[in-house]
Enzyme design. Structure first.
Site, PDB file in Angstrom:
ATOM      1  N   LEU A 138       0.511  -1.037  -0.046  1.00  0.00           N
ATOM      2  CA  LEU A 138      -0.016  -0.157  -0.134  1.00  0.00           C
ATOM      3  C   LEU A 138       0.809   1.216   0.054  1.00  0.00           C
ATOM      4  O   LEU A 138       0.423   2.363   0.625  1.00  0.00           O
ATOM      5  CB  LEU A 138      -1.029   0.037   1.179  1.00  0.00           C
ATOM      6  CG  LEU A 138      -1.927  -1.048   1.261  1.00  0.00           C
ATOM      7  CD1 LEU A 138      -2.826  -1.140   2.444  1.00  0.00           C
ATOM      8  CD2 LEU A 138      -3.118  -0.642  -0.247  1.00  0.00           C
ATOM      9  N   CYS A 180      -6.153  -4.121   5.699  1.00  0.00           N
ATOM     10  CA  CYS A 180      -5.141  -3.416   6.437  1.00  0.00           C
ATOM     11  C   CYS A 180      -4.815  -4.025   7.870  1.00  0.00           C
ATOM     12  O   CYS A 180      -5.853  -4.282   8.474  1.00  0.00           O
ATOM     13  CB  CYS A 180      -5.113  -2.090   6.519  1.00  0.00           C
ATOM     14  SG  CYS A 180      -5.165  -1.059   4.990  1.00  0.00           S
ATOM     15  N   ILE A 226     -14.058  -9.361  -4.448  1.00  0.00           N
ATOM     16  CA  ILE A 226     -13.094  -9.810  -3.217  1.00  0.00           C
ATOM     17  C   ILE A 226     -11.866  -8.840  -3.676  1.00  0.00           C
ATOM     18  O   ILE A 226     -11.173  -8.687  -4.841  1.00  0.00           O
ATOM     19  CB  ILE A 226     -12.843 -11.274  -3.424  1.00  0.00           C
ATOM     20  CG1 ILE A 226     -12.159 -11.883  -4.482  1.00  0.00           C
ATOM     21  CG2 ILE A 226     -13.883 -12.261  -2.773  1.00  0.00           C
ATOM     22  CD1 ILE A 226     -11.570 -13.215  -4.498  1.00  0.00           C
TER      23      ILE A 226
END
Length: 303
Positions: free
Chosen positions: A74, A131, A192
């Site tokens: 990320l 996360c 998903i």
């Protein structure tokens, strides 16, 4: 024959049901010269956090049969840069903007959402709950229904914008997660996210990724994703944005018929930047060829 491809998610109308998947399309700027953003239902930005994240060590991407594994971590430039550089770029385009939000604690998510709530160009918020929760031993928010419910509840208090909770498939029963976030005010769910996978480099006798594991995406996961979208469609009333290995209109229509109101194109954009645009055109062509006047005739038609 007049064709209606418009869909609505939490009161926000999209011209067609095709979006881009977070993390695969930058913030739109990177693809604007390669495809027509105005032809898309929505652009979903790469995940943004309240502060910059450096991401994981390299190598971070490996090819697999019918897909890829990534462990980018990320990486993002942070909310200040996003608001000053990326979001203004999208002002000139006639498409909806979905901002994906990530964080390492409930407080980080809340701070980011509170700032984004003030931005008129942001139409919807997609919350990446895959996360790791640093305050709870590192387990992903999206793997614990109580944690998923808590973060949804707290974010609901802090924004009037529609909240899309992005669900992880790395759970025993994804419907439990969907019900948990719906009960706390989620306006929609997207699913998903990637499946956890691993690749071994047999010549180096080592892991292909520095992070050892990564997220598997691409056509390899599509049957799993379609199954999960169908299951969630039976379990909740909020709209579903389906994703996972979509590479053409036929793939997208599987998700729509399984119960998705909209779909997101991810990994396929790396191979062909026009995939999302072509998918939107292909859905309309399918409707014309099959005498379908309204996209809602197809949404959830497979029972």
């Amino acid at each position: 024959m007049d064709i209606n491809t418009k869909v609505t998610i939490a009161g926000v109308e999209l011209k067609n049901p095709v979006m881009t998947a977070s993390g695969t399309f930058g913030s739109g700027m990177e693809f604007a010269a390669l495809t027509d953003l105005n032809k898309l239902g929505a652009v979903t930005t790469k995940g943004v956090a309240i502060r910059p994240w450096p991401g994981n060590a390299t190598p971070r991407i490996a090819e697999t049969p019918s897909g890829m594994i990534n462990a980018i971590g990320l990486q993002n430039a942070g909310l200040d840069t996003f608001l000053s550089r990326d979001l203004p770029f999208l002002e000139d385009y006639d498409t909806r903007v979905v901002v994906n939000v990530c964080g390492k604690s409930v407080e980080e998510y809340c701070e980011a959402v509170e700032r984004l709530d003030k931005e008129k160009r942001v139409d919807l918020l997609e919350i990446n709950i895959s996360c790791p929760n640093v305050k709870e031993g590192g387990i992903a928010f999206g793997q614990d229904p109580r944690a998923a419910a808590e973060i949804t509840r707290e974010l609901r208090k802090r924004t009037t914008k529609p909240l899309i909770m992005k669900l992880s498939p790395n759970v025993t029963d994804i419907t439990v997660m969907a019900k948990a976030v719906e009960a706390e005010g989620a306006d929609a769910v997207s699913l998903i996210n990637t499946l956890t996978g691993m690749k071994i480099d047999i010549r180096r006798r080592s892991f292909a990724l520095a992070n050892r594991t990564g997220g598997l995406s691409g056509p390899a996961i599509r049957p799993v994703a379609v199954r999960m979208v169908w299951q969630v469609a039976q379990a909740v009333k909020v709209p579903i944005i389906g994703m996972g290995g979509i590479a053409c209109a036929e793939d997208a229509l599987e998700f729509i018929m399984a119960g998705a109101t909209a779909v997101s194109i991810g990994t396929a954009s790396f191979h062909d930047p026009k995939t999302a645009e072509k998918t939107a055109q292909g859905i309309e062509q399918f409707m014309r060829e099959n005498g379908v006047k309204d996209i809602h005739e197809l949404i959830g038609c497979v029972r």
